[in-house]
Motif scaffolding. Structure first.
Motif, PDB file in Angstrom:
ATOM      1  N   ASP A 103       0.920  -1.397   0.045  1.00 52.38           N
ATOM      2  CA  ASP A 103       0.211   0.136   0.374  1.00 52.38           C
ATOM      3  C   ASP A 103       0.941   1.106  -0.233  1.00 52.38           C
ATOM      4  O   ASP A 103       0.450   1.847   0.518  1.00 52.38           O
ATOM      5  CB  ASP A 103      -0.785   0.001   1.336  1.00 52.38           C
ATOM      6  CG  ASP A 103      -1.861   0.628   0.779  1.00 52.38           C
ATOM      7  OD1 ASP A 103      -1.986   1.646  -0.390  1.00 52.38           O
ATOM      8  OD2 ASP A 103      -2.351   1.496   1.956  1.00 52.38           O
TER       9      ASP A 103
ATOM     10  N   ALA B  93       3.136   4.856  -1.324  1.00 50.14           N
ATOM     11  CA  ALA B  93       2.982   6.909  -2.244  1.00 50.14           C
ATOM     12  C   ALA B  93       1.217   6.519  -2.323  1.00 50.14           C
ATOM     13  O   ALA B  93       0.320   6.475  -2.983  1.00 50.14           O
ATOM     14  CB  ALA B  93       2.699   6.194  -4.021  1.00 50.14           C
TER      15      ALA B  93
ATOM     16  N   THR C 102      -2.429   8.776  -1.857  1.00 47.85           N
ATOM     17  CA  THR C 102      -2.772   9.876  -2.293  1.00 47.85           C
ATOM     18  C   THR C 102      -2.996  11.660  -1.616  1.00 47.85           C
ATOM     19  O   THR C 102      -2.346  11.630  -0.059  1.00 47.85           O
ATOM     20  CB  THR C 102      -3.758   9.940  -2.731  1.00 47.85           C
ATOM     21  OG1 THR C 102      -4.556   9.302  -1.666  1.00 47.85           O
ATOM     22  CG2 THR C 102      -3.853   8.325  -3.463  1.00 47.85           C
TER      23      THR C 102
ATOM     24  N   SER D 219      -3.251   4.120  -0.588  1.00 51.63           N
ATOM     25  CA  SER D 219      -2.693   4.226  -1.933  1.00 51.63           C
ATOM     26  C   SER D 219      -4.215   4.605  -3.366  1.00 51.63           C
ATOM     27  O   SER D 219      -4.951   3.973  -2.358  1.00 51.63           O
ATOM     28  CB  SER D 219      -2.011   3.518  -2.603  1.00 51.63           C
ATOM     29  OG  SER D 219      -2.240   2.385  -2.421  1.00 51.63           O
TER      30      SER D 219
END
Length: 376
Positions: free
Chosen positions: A229, A231, A233, A251
């Motif tokens: 999970d 990166a 947002t 993510s």
């Protein structure tokens, strides 16, 4: 200054006769009008008459048990277990005058109905109130609940939470028995990851509920620990919950693999179809609870797939039917009966509160036939 019936009528914008009908319960009144009157009674702290006022700090033989849905075994088991400890003929207490009348208040998941029932129980000078299941994470409702529970406690009502975390302003509580939903969600995801699953869909409950958030947080903690999970947002994607109430930042891919809905079978079926449409490569699905998992299993089968050969399915709660499903459902066991019975004892003063008034009830992973290693 003493609050009069006319004051309540003016506040609720109804006639004094209507207020009297609502308070006496001897004449049918529209639900919206009833709630408006009860809200005015609550806001003004109106007591029916002088003798009632002198009894404001006394309690009756009534105990209220609030549930979201009495037809849901999750709530039915806890409420039934609490009732066994509350008293009445055959309870084995042997105490004169120890009998209590337990009343199940079915809110239907409505925050407004929850407050209305608490107002009614306050007017009846309930000896105790047991609130079951997750709470709504709305600041206004939380503040209203804190104020209402404080009034109940001031009048001598014992208040116990069963299966829900305490409010930040929890001074009114005798005890809060909180399930380890976060730890259970984490262990369930860790089990699937250990089997080799990397694309795990999640059919979540309503995003505004504490139970939903905690289970989803545990699930995503396990994914992050496994590097699944990454990166996050900036504020969450639009396809999932998209806010910190429902598991924190995730993510965009994990948001896409999460679908929210009610805690029922139909939601499990429809959300799973949507999940498979979004991500046909998922190899496992975690459901918000066992009832939702049944709907998920039906959707998987209707898509022509086998459980667990083509896709694994897991639930939460370990409701009685889970072991009888085909295949038997991997799930997280919550000791619902034991928790309900303990809540009943606490409500009746038969058991001392836990240290600090809060106890976390452990969740146990139950591995059964509905989960297996992914093919290939």
């Amino acid at each position: 200054m003493t609050v009069t019936l006319a004051d309540v009528a003016a506040r609720a914008r109804v006639s004094p006769a209507t207020v009297s009908r609502v308070l006496n319960g001897n004449y049918p009144v529209a639900a919206s009008t009833r709630e408006r009157v009860l809200r005015a009674v609550d806001d003004l702290d109106y007591v029916l008459n002088g003798p009632a006022s002198s009894l404001a700090a006394a309690t009756s033989d009534l105990v209220g048990i609030l549930v979201n849905d009495i037809a849901d075994p999750f709530f039915g088991i806890m409420a039934g277990a609490a009732q066994t400890q509350i008293g009445g003929p055959g309870d084995g207490s042997g105490r004169a005058g120890g009998e209590k009348l337990a009343v199940i208040c079915n809110t239907g998941g409505s925050p407004e109905r929850e407050l209305t029932y608490l107002t009614l129980l306050q007017r009846q000078r309930a000896a105790a109130v047991v609130l079951t299941g997750g709470a709504v994470e709305d600041p206004a409702h939380r503040a209203a609940m804190s104020a209402k529970l404080a009034k109940l406690a001031d009048a001598g009502t014992r208040i116990v939470f069963c299966g829900r975390p305490p409010l930040p302003e929890g001074d009114a509580l005798v005890a809060a028995l909180a399930f380890d939903n976060r730890g259970g969600g984490r262990r369930l995801a860790e089990h699937l990851i250990s089997l080799g699953h990397r694309r795990i869909g999640y059919v979540a409950g309503p995003p505004e509920r504490t139970t939903t958030r905690h289970r989803l947080e545990g699930h995503r903690e396990a994914l992050r620990a496994a590097g699944l999970d990454a990166a996050p947002t900036a504020g969450g994607g639009k396809t999932g919950s998209g806010d910190q109430r429902s598991g924190g930042q995730a993510s965009a891919d994990q948001e896409r693999l999460t679908v929210h809905g009610p805690y029922d079978r139909r939601s499990g079926y429809e959300a799973t179809l949507e999940l498979l449409r979004r991500a046909p490569d998922v190899t496992a699905i975690v459901a918000a609870n066992d009832t939702v998992a049944l709907g998920a299993c039906a959707a998987v089968r209707d898509k022509g797939m086998r459980i667990p050969q083509d896709i694994s399915v897991a639930g939460f709660d370990d409701l009685p039917f889970s072991v009888d499903a085909v295949p038997a459902l991997t799930t997280v066991r919550l000791p619902l009966f034991e928790a309900g019975a303990r809540a009943g004892r606490l409500a009746m003063g038969k058991e001392n509160p836990p240290p600090g008034g809060i106890a976390t009830i452990a969740a146990e992973l139950m591995i059964r036939g509905s989960t297996a290693a992914p093919r290939g």
